[in-house]
Write a protein that holds these residues in place. Sequence first.
Motif, PDB file in Angstrom:
ATOM      1  N   TYR A 147       0.842  -1.196   0.000  1.00 15.64           N
ATOM      2  CA  TYR A 147       0.000   0.000   0.000  1.00 15.64           C
ATOM      3  C   TYR A 147       0.876   1.243   0.000  1.00 15.64           C
ATOM      4  O   TYR A 147       1.891   1.308   0.680  1.00 15.64           O
ATOM      5  N   HIS A 148       0.493   2.214  -0.796  1.00 15.69           N
ATOM      6  CA  HIS A 148       1.258   3.448  -0.887  1.00 15.69           C
ATOM      7  C   HIS A 148       0.521   4.622  -0.258  1.00 15.69           C
ATOM      8  O   HIS A 148       1.112   5.658   0.010  1.00 15.69           O
ATOM      9  N   SER A 149      -0.760   4.480  -0.049  1.00 13.23           N
ATOM     10  CA  SER A 149      -1.586   5.538   0.517  1.00 13.23           C
ATOM     11  C   SER A 149      -2.580   4.930   1.475  1.00 13.23           C
ATOM     12  O   SER A 149      -2.975   3.769   1.330  1.00 13.23           O
ATOM     13  N   VAL A 150      -3.000   5.733   2.446  1.00 13.71           N
ATOM     14  CA  VAL A 150      -4.033   5.260   3.358  1.00 13.71           C
ATOM     15  C   VAL A 150      -5.303   4.911   2.607  1.00 13.71           C
ATOM     16  O   VAL A 150      -6.065   4.030   2.991  1.00 13.71           O
ATOM     17  N   ASP A 199      -2.300   5.140  15.980  1.00  8.42           N
ATOM     18  CA  ASP A 199      -2.757   5.807  14.765  1.00  8.42           C
ATOM     19  C   ASP A 199      -4.280   5.828  14.715  1.00  8.42           C
ATOM     20  O   ASP A 199      -4.940   4.877  15.136  1.00  8.42           O
ATOM     21  N   GLU A 200      -4.834   6.892  14.143  1.00  6.01           N
ATOM     22  CA  GLU A 200      -6.240   6.905  13.784  1.00  6.01           C
ATOM     23  C   GLU A 200      -6.407   6.112  12.489  1.00  6.01           C
ATOM     24  O   GLU A 200      -5.451   5.943  11.733  1.00  6.01           O
ATOM     25  N   PRO A 201      -7.640   5.606  12.195  1.00  4.60           N
ATOM     26  CA  PRO A 201      -7.832   4.834  10.967  1.00  4.60           C
ATOM     27  C   PRO A 201      -7.446   5.569   9.690  1.00  4.60           C
ATOM     28  O   PRO A 201      -7.077   4.929   8.701  1.00  4.60           O
ATOM     29  N   ASP A 202      -7.508   6.912   9.686  1.00  6.60           N
ATOM     30  CA  ASP A 202      -7.163   7.669   8.486  1.00  6.60           C
ATOM     31  C   ASP A 202      -5.785   8.331   8.577  1.00  6.60           C
ATOM     32  O   ASP A 202      -5.462   9.217   7.796  1.00  6.60           O
ATOM     33  N   ASP A 203      -4.942   7.869   9.512  1.00  7.57           N
ATOM     34  CA  ASP A 203      -3.611   8.433   9.666  1.00  7.57           C
ATOM     35  C   ASP A 203      -2.757   8.091   8.436  1.00  7.57           C
ATOM     36  O   ASP A 203      -2.669   6.922   8.048  1.00  7.57           O
ATOM     37  N   PRO A 204      -2.128   9.061   7.792  1.00  6.71           N
ATOM     38  CA  PRO A 204      -1.323   8.777   6.605  1.00  6.71           C
ATOM     39  C   PRO A 204      -0.108   7.893   6.876  1.00  6.71           C
ATOM     40  O   PRO A 204       0.468   7.324   5.947  1.00  6.71           O
ATOM     41  N   ARG A 205       0.271   7.726   8.150  1.00  2.78           N
ATOM     42  CA  ARG A 205       1.406   6.859   8.482  1.00  2.78           C
ATOM     43  C   ARG A 205       1.004   5.396   8.606  1.00  2.78           C
ATOM     44  O   ARG A 205       1.855   4.513   8.682  1.00  2.78           O
ATOM     45  N   LEU A 206      -0.299   5.137   8.635  1.00  5.02           N
ATOM     46  CA  LEU A 206      -0.780   3.784   8.915  1.00  5.02           C
ATOM     47  C   LEU A 206      -0.258   2.725   7.934  1.00  5.02           C
ATOM     48  O   LEU A 206       0.084   1.618   8.358  1.00  5.02           O
TER      49      LEU A 206
END
Length: 222
Positions: A5-8, A73-80
């Motif tokens: 995966y490259h993006s959330v 992390d939140e579910p929409d965190d870009p670091r996830l």
Amino acid sequence: MGDRYHSVFDIIGPIMVGPSSSHTAGAARIGKVVRKIFGTLPEKVTIYLYESFAKTYQGHGTDIALIGGLLDDEPDDPRLPQSLERAKALGIDVQFIPTDEVAEHPNSAKIVLEKGQQKLEVLGCSIGGGNIQISEVNGFKIKMQANQPTILIVHQDLHGAIAKVATVLAEQGINIATMMVSRKAKGDEAIMVIEVDEKEIDASIEKMLEIPMIHQASFFQS
């Protein structure tokens, strides 16, 4: 695994509905609640996956979401999407164990966290739409959806424990919405799950931890 995966949005999509929300947004929320209960970053994480989670956890990114939640992390965190690599860089030993055991809900995971002598086992499930339910903590059967501010207290089953906790909340102006109490045996370890109306209760948690019979007190909210 990080190249998957490259993006959330590759994981949760721009709108979290259907299987994506169950396997990713819900999984991240499970991990985040378990981290809150544990109270610190673990040294070792063992995750047992059941039924649907066991079959599709890599393809749907459930593994990444669970670890992201454990990293707060939140579910929409870009670091996830990089959660597995981040956990490795932090020295956390992570293991996923798919099992063919039957669970109460098809999207279930038992997360075991360890740090030194501290150990926590939590069974959680993703019930759809990003919503979750925690059904077991250290062998205690509970029913907690964490949809409103919730206090989880591990304590000794001694006379006055519930009254002392209720007194602390009353003194701090915290209103109890619901309360569930369970124990292993008379005088043994017990657990309280208390839903409250207020979202700021740090002072109450600090005062609860001063009570000798209280072993652990955690607070989390959606």
